[in-house]
Design a protein around this motif. Structure first.
Motif, PDB file in Angstrom:
ATOM      1  N   PHE A  99      36.091 -46.623  35.182  1.00 21.26           N
ATOM      2  CA  PHE A  99      35.624 -45.882  36.366  1.00 21.26           C
ATOM      3  C   PHE A  99      34.202 -45.354  36.136  1.00 21.26           C
ATOM      4  O   PHE A  99      33.321 -45.502  36.988  1.00 21.26           O
ATOM      5  CB  PHE A  99      36.598 -44.736  36.646  1.00 21.26           C
ATOM      6  CG  PHE A  99      36.171 -43.809  37.752  1.00 21.26           C
ATOM      7  CD1 PHE A  99      35.996 -44.278  39.055  1.00 21.26           C
ATOM      8  CD2 PHE A  99      35.931 -42.463  37.505  1.00 21.26           C
ATOM      9  CE1 PHE A  99      35.601 -43.421  40.076  1.00 21.26           C
ATOM     10  CE2 PHE A  99      35.536 -41.603  38.521  1.00 21.26           C
ATOM     11  CZ  PHE A  99      35.364 -42.088  39.808  1.00 21.26           C
ATOM     12  N   MET A 100      33.992 -44.757  34.971  1.00 15.28           N
ATOM     13  CA  MET A 100      32.661 -44.200  34.689  1.00 15.28           C
ATOM     14  C   MET A 100      31.601 -45.312  34.599  1.00 15.28           C
ATOM     15  O   MET A 100      30.465 -45.110  35.005  1.00 15.28           O
ATOM     16  CB  MET A 100      32.678 -43.394  33.379  1.00 15.28           C
ATOM     17  CG  MET A 100      33.476 -42.116  33.424  1.00 15.28           C
ATOM     18  SD  MET A 100      33.171 -41.072  34.864  1.00 15.28           S
ATOM     19  CE  MET A 100      31.482 -40.590  34.613  1.00 15.28           C
ATOM     20  N   GLU A 102      31.583 -47.986  36.327  1.00 22.46           N
ATOM     21  CA  GLU A 102      31.244 -48.341  37.718  1.00 22.46           C
ATOM     22  C   GLU A 102      30.353 -47.279  38.336  1.00 22.46           C
ATOM     23  O   GLU A 102      29.408 -47.593  39.065  1.00 22.46           O
ATOM     24  CB  GLU A 102      32.519 -48.520  38.538  1.00 22.46           C
ATOM     25  CG  GLU A 102      33.255 -49.791  38.148  1.00 22.46           C
ATOM     26  CD  GLU A 102      34.402 -50.125  39.077  1.00 22.46           C
ATOM     27  OE1 GLU A 102      34.270 -49.921  40.287  1.00 22.46           O
ATOM     28  OE2 GLU A 102      35.440 -50.591  38.572  1.00 22.46           O
ATOM     29  N   MET A 103      30.643 -46.016  38.047  1.00 22.76           N
ATOM     30  CA  MET A 103      29.805 -44.927  38.570  1.00 22.76           C
ATOM     31  C   MET A 103      28.383 -45.022  38.015  1.00 22.76           C
ATOM     32  O   MET A 103      27.426 -44.656  38.666  1.00 22.76           O
ATOM     33  CB  MET A 103      30.401 -43.566  38.185  1.00 22.76           C
ATOM     34  CG  MET A 103      31.674 -43.192  38.895  1.00 22.76           C
ATOM     35  SD  MET A 103      31.396 -42.900  40.645  1.00 22.76           S
ATOM     36  CE  MET A 103      32.098 -44.338  41.335  1.00 22.76           C
ATOM     37  N   LYS A 104      28.294 -45.509  36.772  1.00 20.04           N
ATOM     38  CA  LYS A 104      26.974 -45.602  36.138  1.00 20.04           C
ATOM     39  C   LYS A 104      26.263 -46.920  36.434  1.00 20.04           C
ATOM     40  O   LYS A 104      25.280 -47.258  35.775  1.00 20.04           O
ATOM     41  CB  LYS A 104      27.123 -45.409  34.619  1.00 20.04           C
ATOM     42  CG  LYS A 104      27.458 -43.975  34.231  1.00 20.04           C
ATOM     43  CD  LYS A 104      27.485 -43.834  32.733  1.00 20.04           C
ATOM     44  CE  LYS A 104      27.094 -42.431  32.324  1.00 20.04           C
ATOM     45  NZ  LYS A 104      26.820 -42.336  30.898  1.00 20.04           N
ATOM     46  N   GLU A 105      26.801 -47.660  37.373  1.00 19.41           N
ATOM     47  CA  GLU A 105      26.170 -48.894  37.870  1.00 19.41           C
ATOM     48  C   GLU A 105      25.999 -49.961  36.792  1.00 19.41           C
ATOM     49  O   GLU A 105      25.025 -50.712  36.806  1.00 19.41           O
ATOM     50  CB  GLU A 105      24.797 -48.579  38.491  1.00 19.41           C
ATOM     51  CG  GLU A 105      24.865 -47.577  39.621  1.00 19.41           C
ATOM     52  CD  GLU A 105      23.504 -47.107  40.078  1.00 19.41           C
ATOM     53  OE1 GLU A 105      22.531 -47.301  39.338  1.00 19.41           O
ATOM     54  OE2 GLU A 105      23.419 -46.536  41.172  1.00 19.41           O
TER      55      GLU A 105
END
Lengths: 322, 236
Positions: A99-100, A102-105
């Motif tokens: 998840f992180m 994905e959040m961090k692109e």
């Protein structure tokens, strides 16, 4: 080149001033320690740098970009470990890192490789499929550090990265942070002063939201030396020893304390002018007076001493350093 | 869009992992099933109108239970600090969380499609009216979710968020009663804001663009307000 530039930063929460007119910089590749007692404004400063909260006034630049005007862009450059390492308890470590990422692109093609890298670096293999809520505090910190390191950010902001860890875990995290030196800019806050002394190249000390000192740990200790202190342990007459040392130019004061366990052993604390190393002269003076020297050492002011002096309210104590 | 989807996925998996969603779905289906049986047995008509009407009122209580965790928990656990220090905007997080809740509502509506299927098996219902009713219910539930997210943004406590959500939705539910009681000219102002009046149209088989826009406006409005609340909390 400055990666982080904090200029006249002030942060208020209602009437309470958390940070007042704070300015400092962190160079590329530098590990900067951030010290201060509880409520000094460390976390608020870190939150402003990471773009989590805006400043009340002043500017913070990350890699030359203003954190208010370019909040998403500056966040891309920063890996952040908040204090207590908050995690989603119902997620597994694997899901959380995914998840992180994905959040961090992080690009889908590189995501798994990146997760594998931080899992290996932080030794998270044994808990990879465990719920974060079921992980020990030590692992929770490592998971927090792992997500901060995801995407290999240029800047790491670590708020109390070793709080609540046992000594072995502290050493591991400290070694890891030291290993990042040179490649990344790291700002870390800590209450463990020897840790800062061993890890950081420079230290920022704040108290009541205000800057009180910025220097290298050694520089801070040196600045505190208004008076050099030497510790001498001798076997023989205390009076003879005192008389011999007193004759040496530069000696200001001598305190004597008899050893309570062993007879005829005395400890002398010699205060002297800081511009000259008197150890050899003291040794020779005592030898010629037939007093046996068991121990002779110069006492350095520790970062702990500096910290206490700078963050206590006693103005006389502060004067010594400033 | 990728980040909205990532937040949505996380919320769906959290719903499926924790018992809340199962409890809400089960309670909803038991109560609405009871109303459905009662309606069919007493009226002997192949219609879901009364069932959906009652389901709307159940949703007033269930939607805030589904949404109370969404933002309040982030503040309470401190994970908002983890989330909002990554390159994600408040709008993306709020939208992702809404879509996560909306997915659960959609699942509920799919399960509730059992009622028309039962009616179709035993009778000859008007599918147009039934689907229109379900569309209205879906949109209204979306608006209720958005209102629940808004109350969840106001506090760190899930309980407070849930109770405030129910209170807000009750207010929206009874707005037409108040409008009727107050009479003109307030009636003209309040009536168009009634969630039940717009829903009643759908339930009668009338798909009015104004009603669709009304519910979409409520969704966008409450989500916008949630974003503003989160933003203002950072400034405090």
């Amino acid at each position: 080149m400055n990666m982080i530039e904090v200029k006249q930063l002030t942060k208020r929460y209602g009437d309470k001033v958390a940070v007042k007119d704070l300015s400092f910089t962190a160079a590329k590749g530098e590990i900067l320690g951030f010290l201060g007692p509880n409520g000094a404004g460390k976390t608020s400063t870190m939150r402003v740098i990471t773009g989590f909260i805006p400043p009340t006034s002043g500017t913070v630049k990350v890699d030359g970009l203003d954190v208010v005007e370019n909040v998403l862009e500056t966040r891309r450059r920063i890996g952040y470990l908040p204090e207590y390492s908050p995690l989603y308890p119902e997620m597994t470590v694997a899901d959380f890192l995914d998840f992180m990422a994905e959040m961090k692109e992080i690009e889908p093609g590189k995501k798994q490789k990146e997760i594998d890298r931080v899992v290996e670096q932080l030794e998270l293999g044994p808990v990879f499929n465990r719920l974060t809520g079921n992980c020990s505090l030590g692992y929770r910190h490592r998971i927090g550090l792992a997500h901060a390191l995801l995407g290999d950010p240029e800047i790491l902001i670590l708020d109390e990265p070793t709080s609540g860890l046992d000594p072995r875990q502290r050493i591991e995290i400290r070694d890891l942070i030291r290993g990042l030196s040179g490649r990344r800019t790291v700002i870390l806050s800590s209450h463990v002063l020897p840790e800062v002394q061993q890890t950081c190249e420079r230290v920022v000390i704040i108290n009541n939201g205000e800057l009180v000192a910025v220097d290298t740990p050694t520089g801070l200790a040196t600045r505190m030396k208004g008076v050099a202190t030497l510790s001498v342990t001798v076997r023989g007459s205390a009076n003879k020893a005192q008389k011999a040392i007193k004759q040496i130019p530069g000696v200001l004061e001598i305190d004597i304390e008899a050893d309570k366990r062993e007879k005829n052993i005395n400890r002398l604390t010699v205060s002297a002018s800081p511009d000259k190393d008197l150890r050899e002269l003291i040794f020779r003076a005592l030898a010629s007076s037939d007093v046996a020297v068991l121990e002779l050492s110069a006492q350095d002011a520790s970062l702990e001493d500096v910290f206490l002096q700078l963050t206590t309210e006693d103005p006389q104590r502060k004067e010594v350093v400033q | 869009m990728k980040k909205i989807w990532a937040v949505t996925k996380r919320e769906i998996s959290t719903y499926l992992y924790t018992p809340t969603a199962y409890a809400v779905l089960a309670a909803f289906l038991v109560i609405s099933g009871y109303f459905f049986s009662l309606s069919v047995l007493t009226t002997q008509s192949a219609s879901v109108q009364s069932t959906l009407g009652n389901a709307g009122l159940i949703m007033v209580f269930m939607a805030p239970i589904l949404t109370m965790r969404l933002l309040a928990e982030e503040s309470n656990l401190g994970t908002s600090e983890v989330l909002f220090t990554t390159p994600v905007s408040i709008g993306q997080v709020v939208a992702g969380k809404f879509l996560g809740g909306f997915a659960i509502i959609t699942l509920l509506i799919v399960l509730m499609m059992a009622y028309p299927l039962v009616l179709d098996y035993y009778g000859n219902p008007d599918w147009g009216v039934m689907l229109s009713g379900y569309l209205g219910f879906w949109l209204m539930a979306g608006a209720f979710l958005a209102a629940g997210i808004f109350t969840s943004s106001l506090t760190n406590s899930q309980m407070v968020a849930g109770v405030a959500g129910i209170a807000l939705l009750m207010l929206l539910w009874v707005i037409d009663w108040a409008a009727q009681a107050l009479g003109a000219p307030l009636e003209q102002i309040l009536m168009p804001l009634s969630v039940t009046r717009h829903f009643a149209d759908f339930n009668r088989g009338i798909i009015d663009t104004q009603s669709i826009i009304f519910y979409l406006s409520l969704i966008v409005g409450f989500l916008f307000l949630s974003g503003r609340v989160l933003e203002s909390r950072q400034w405090r």
